[in-house]
Design an enzyme around this catalytic site. Sequence first.
Site, mmCIF file in Angstrom:
data_model
loop_
_atom_site.group_PDB
_atom_site.id
_atom_site.type_symbol
_atom_site.label_atom_id
_atom_site.label_comp_id
_atom_site.label_asym_id
_atom_site.label_seq_id
_atom_site.Cartn_x
_atom_site.Cartn_y
_atom_site.Cartn_z
ATOM 1 N N GLU A 182 0.807 -1.228 0.000
ATOM 2 C CA GLU A 182 0.000 0.000 0.000
ATOM 3 C C GLU A 182 0.842 1.280 0.000
ATOM 4 O O GLU A 182 1.545 1.564 0.969
ATOM 5 C CB GLU A 182 -0.920 0.014 1.229
ATOM 6 C CG GLU A 182 -1.848 1.209 1.233
ATOM 7 C CD GLU A 182 -2.720 1.297 2.474
ATOM 8 O OE1 GLU A 182 -2.234 0.957 3.565
ATOM 9 O OE2 GLU A 182 -3.873 1.722 2.340
ATOM 10 N N HIS B 50 -5.086 8.332 -0.070
ATOM 11 C CA HIS B 50 -3.672 8.574 -0.397
ATOM 12 C C HIS B 50 -3.516 8.989 -1.866
ATOM 13 O O HIS B 50 -2.740 9.887 -2.181
ATOM 14 C CB HIS B 50 -2.820 7.341 -0.091
ATOM 15 C CG HIS B 50 -2.859 6.959 1.350
ATOM 16 N ND1 HIS B 50 -2.457 7.811 2.356
ATOM 17 C CD2 HIS B 50 -3.261 5.829 1.975
ATOM 18 C CE1 HIS B 50 -2.615 7.222 3.535
ATOM 19 N NE2 HIS B 50 -3.100 6.012 3.323
ATOM 20 N N GLU C 283 -12.098 2.671 5.048
ATOM 21 C CA GLU C 283 -11.075 2.897 6.072
ATOM 22 C C GLU C 283 -11.169 4.375 6.461
ATOM 23 O O GLU C 283 -10.538 5.232 5.841
ATOM 24 C CB GLU C 283 -9.683 2.575 5.530
ATOM 25 C CG GLU C 283 -8.608 2.761 6.580
ATOM 26 C CD GLU C 283 -7.225 2.464 6.027
ATOM 27 O OE1 GLU C 283 -6.518 1.611 6.583
ATOM 28 O OE2 GLU C 283 -6.861 3.105 5.017
HETATM 29 C C1 LER Z 1 -2.967 4.473 6.747
HETATM 30 O O1 LER Z 1 -3.245 5.784 6.376
HETATM 31 C C2 LER Z 1 -3.568 3.508 5.825
HETATM 32 O O2 LER Z 1 -4.044 3.842 4.761
HETATM 33 C C3 LER Z 1 -3.640 2.087 6.237
HETATM 34 O O3 LER Z 1 -4.277 1.313 5.281
HETATM 35 C C4 LER Z 1 -2.284 1.572 6.601
HETATM 36 O O4 LER Z 1 -2.069 0.294 6.160
HETATM 37 MN MN MN Z 2 -5.309 2.494 3.559
#
Ligand code: LER
Ligand code: MN
Length: 267
Positions: free
Chosen positions: A146, A182, A240
């Site tokens: 990731e 992200h 998430e």
């Molecule tokens: C942290 O920001 C994130 O995206 C998690 O998925 C860390 O693995």
């Molecule tokens: Mn993540």
Amino acid sequence: MILATQDKPFLPENWTEKLSLVKELGFDAYEIDGAALVNKLDEIKEAVEKTGLPVCSVCGGYKGWIGDFDEHKRQQAVKDISEILKAASEIGAKGIVVPAAWGMFSLRLPPMVPPRSSDEDRKALLDSLKQLEEAAAATNTYVFLEPLNRYEDHMINTVDIARSIIVEGGFKHVKITADFFHMNIEEKSIPATIKEHQDLIGHIHLADSHRYQPGDGHMDFVSGFKVLKEINFQGCMAFECRVLGDNPLEAYRESVKYIRQCIADAR
Ligand code: LER
Ligand code: MN
């Protein structure tokens, strides 16, 4: 597209009650913490059977990082993740989400000069992933590498860098987690990134622009989902995020409806 969620403070502790409520909220699956999975495997297996709500993936729940500066902690992460992959395969989960590191170092925050060169970072990551490739192959699971944004990690910030590591190592059991939060910070275009790296994207993380529940911010989910539909993405998309609202449970239910509408609108 399979919609999943990670744990939330408003979900019950009991595993059967937790997975029942996850299903009732409109999700198809659950993304579990690795330590919970290993420590409570039998209880969770029973809850999956009783509720019919599968565990699709794992995230976190191990010590150290695969790119840890500390060699002992790096090996610990590899060992823990290998154990988690065994448990994941027993419960039918596809794999584990693994960043290079999370919160260990940022090149954009003081002191800005890392204690290790980028060549050494890469060597460490390649070595960890080589070991995990074997563990994943042996259990028929995947490591979902990731990329994190520049403030959360300094080694892998873009999908392109994740790809280059997978290609260099020749890994077959390492795919990519494309996290909308992200990507929204690091990629020029989320749809173009998904399209370009479609062969390696195995897992998705969903959050809105401010890292709260989808629908509460200004993320353009539909353009990304259009490409995911075009490429016939068969993996899991796990929420998430934290949840804003006076009644977080109801706000979360609305968020699932919102994402389902975005999927429907992605034509
Ligand atoms: C942290 O920001 C994130 O995206 C998690 O998925 C860390 O693995
Ligand atoms: Mn993540």
